[in-house]
Design an enzyme around this catalytic site. Sequence first.
Site, short mmCIF file in Angstrom:
data_model
loop_
_atom_site.label_atom_id
_atom_site.label_comp_id
_atom_site.label_asym_id
_atom_site.label_seq_id
_atom_site.Cartn_x
_atom_site.Cartn_y
_atom_site.Cartn_z
CE LYS A 1 -8.54 0.19 2.38
NZ LYS A 1 -7.34 0.78 2.60
CE LYS B 1 -7.85 -7.66 0.02
NZ LYS B 1 -7.32 -6.27 -0.60
CE LYS C 1 -2.11 -3.81 4.41
NZ LYS C 1 -0.56 -3.47 4.11
P1 TYM Z 1 -0.75 -3.11 0.16
O1 TYM Z 1 0.23 -2.49 0.93
O2 TYM Z 1 -2.25 -3.48 0.46
O3 TYM Z 1 -0.33 -4.70 -0.24
C1 TYM Z 1 1.05 -4.93 -0.92
C2 TYM Z 1 0.87 -5.89 -1.83
O4 TYM Z 1 0.51 -7.01 -1.59
C3 TYM Z 1 -0.41 -7.35 -2.33
N1 TYM Z 1 -1.50 -8.33 -1.71
C4 TYM Z 1 -1.99 -9.54 -1.90
N2 TYM Z 1 -1.45 -10.40 -2.93
C5 TYM Z 1 -2.09 -11.45 -3.01
N3 TYM Z 1 -3.05 -12.06 -2.28
C6 TYM Z 1 -3.39 -11.20 -0.91
N4 TYM Z 1 -4.24 -11.66 -0.05
C7 TYM Z 1 -2.94 -9.97 -0.72
N5 TYM Z 1 -3.00 -9.04 -0.13
C8 TYM Z 1 -2.06 -7.76 -0.54
C9 TYM Z 1 -1.31 -5.98 -2.98
O5 TYM Z 1 -1.77 -6.49 -4.08
C10 TYM Z 1 0.03 -5.39 -3.07
O6 TYM Z 1 0.67 -5.66 -4.08
N6 TYM Z 1 -2.01 0.40 -2.90
C11 TYM Z 1 -1.03 -0.23 -2.66
C12 TYM Z 1 0.36 0.16 -2.45
C13 TYM Z 1 0.80 1.24 -3.36
C14 TYM Z 1 1.32 0.95 -4.75
C15 TYM Z 1 1.75 2.16 -5.15
C16 TYM Z 1 1.46 -0.35 -5.30
C17 TYM Z 1 1.01 2.68 -3.48
N7 TYM Z 1 1.58 3.14 -4.55
C18 TYM Z 1 2.23 2.19 -6.59
C19 TYM Z 1 1.84 -0.31 -6.64
C20 TYM Z 1 2.36 0.85 -7.29
C21 TYM Z 1 -1.49 -0.95 -1.55
O7 TYM Z 1 -2.19 -0.62 -0.63
O8 TYM Z 1 -0.69 -2.41 -0.99
#
Ligand code: TYM
Length: 357
Positions: free
Chosen positions: A136, A219, A222
Amino acid sequence: MATDHPQSAPGTAAAAAPGRAHGTRPRVLSGIQPTAGSFHLGNYLGAVRQWVALQESHDAFYMVVDLHAITVPQDPAELRANTRLAASQLLAAGLDPDRCTLFVQSHVPEHAQLAWVMNCLTGFGEASRMTQFKDKSAKQGADRTSVGLFTYPILQVADILLYQADQVPVGEDQRQHVELTRDLAERFNGRFGRTFTLPAAYIVRETAKIYDLQDPAAKMSKSAATPKGVISLLDDPRATAKKIRGAVTDTDTVIRFDRETKPGVSNLLTIYSTLTKEPVADIERKYEGKGYGALKTDLSEIVVDFVTPFRERTQEYLDDPETLDGILAKGAEKARAIAAETLERTYERVGFLTAKH
Ligand code: TYM
């Protein structure tokens, strides 16, 4: 369903965790950012779908991570709306406030408080090696990158450790953050005495990474350059069907799962198989001798049948903000009781003088 959780059997860590009653169900925790408005199919298949299943067997904590959302510039009104929208989508997907604890991260101040302690335990080099940050910040340049984005994974560490989570259901892109969590938990425990449960990533192999429909090497995300390859769950279903029909495949015509040589078709098969629960081999057989067009047409229908009621349910929660806010308030209260206990123990361990109120 093949999952990937390298740690001990569920329950063992839970039973031994400080601050946890013996014999309780293993605990899971996860979070999702409210940045994009609509969830995409990768979020759902990679993570949220597992959250729904795990609330039946686990002590489950799920949150909308608004603190993480401000690591990139945000519009306040939009963030507020998107936070409600994210919670509504989680409920529409099947989270049940009677079976899990659903809350908003900023409603539990202990997240930011524990993050500070964890920041002080993390090496600068260690934080610099986090690949999501590197990607990023490389894209937007150092001057436009906030320190918050740099310490983002450490806030995530605090999220997980506060609840003594055993497992963290996420997609593949979050694996490194869960590994950092284990490292920091071990470091803290080694230095100050056993305080935190070491969590394991809970990653379902088949759906660990859902790919962009236009660029099956990337992948679904968003922040994709174009929305053409991203299935947003709240989009007009007709637009979604069109995206699937326009998905990039290959010049061959055989419908066969092969990630290496047929990534586009394999991605479509993964989506098809997870939404219908039909094994990939059965789907391959069903489409023997038929072209990609038939697969895409049928998959469009399957996805539209999934998103249509999902959109309606989301709207129902949005139309009743009082109920929604009530669910989130109750969730925050339950979450806080646990988070406060962990933070208190942590503060005591690091040597802070106990506050006498
Ligand atoms: P975020 O908001 O980007 O995504 C939420 C969840 O979706 C999964 N994901 C995917 N899985 C499969 N294929 C894809 N193309 C794909 N895109 C997104 C992500 O792996 C995620 O599980 N940092 C985290 C949020 C977070 C979090 C936490 C997660 C904050 N604190 C504590 C677990 C535990 C995030 O930005 O997810």
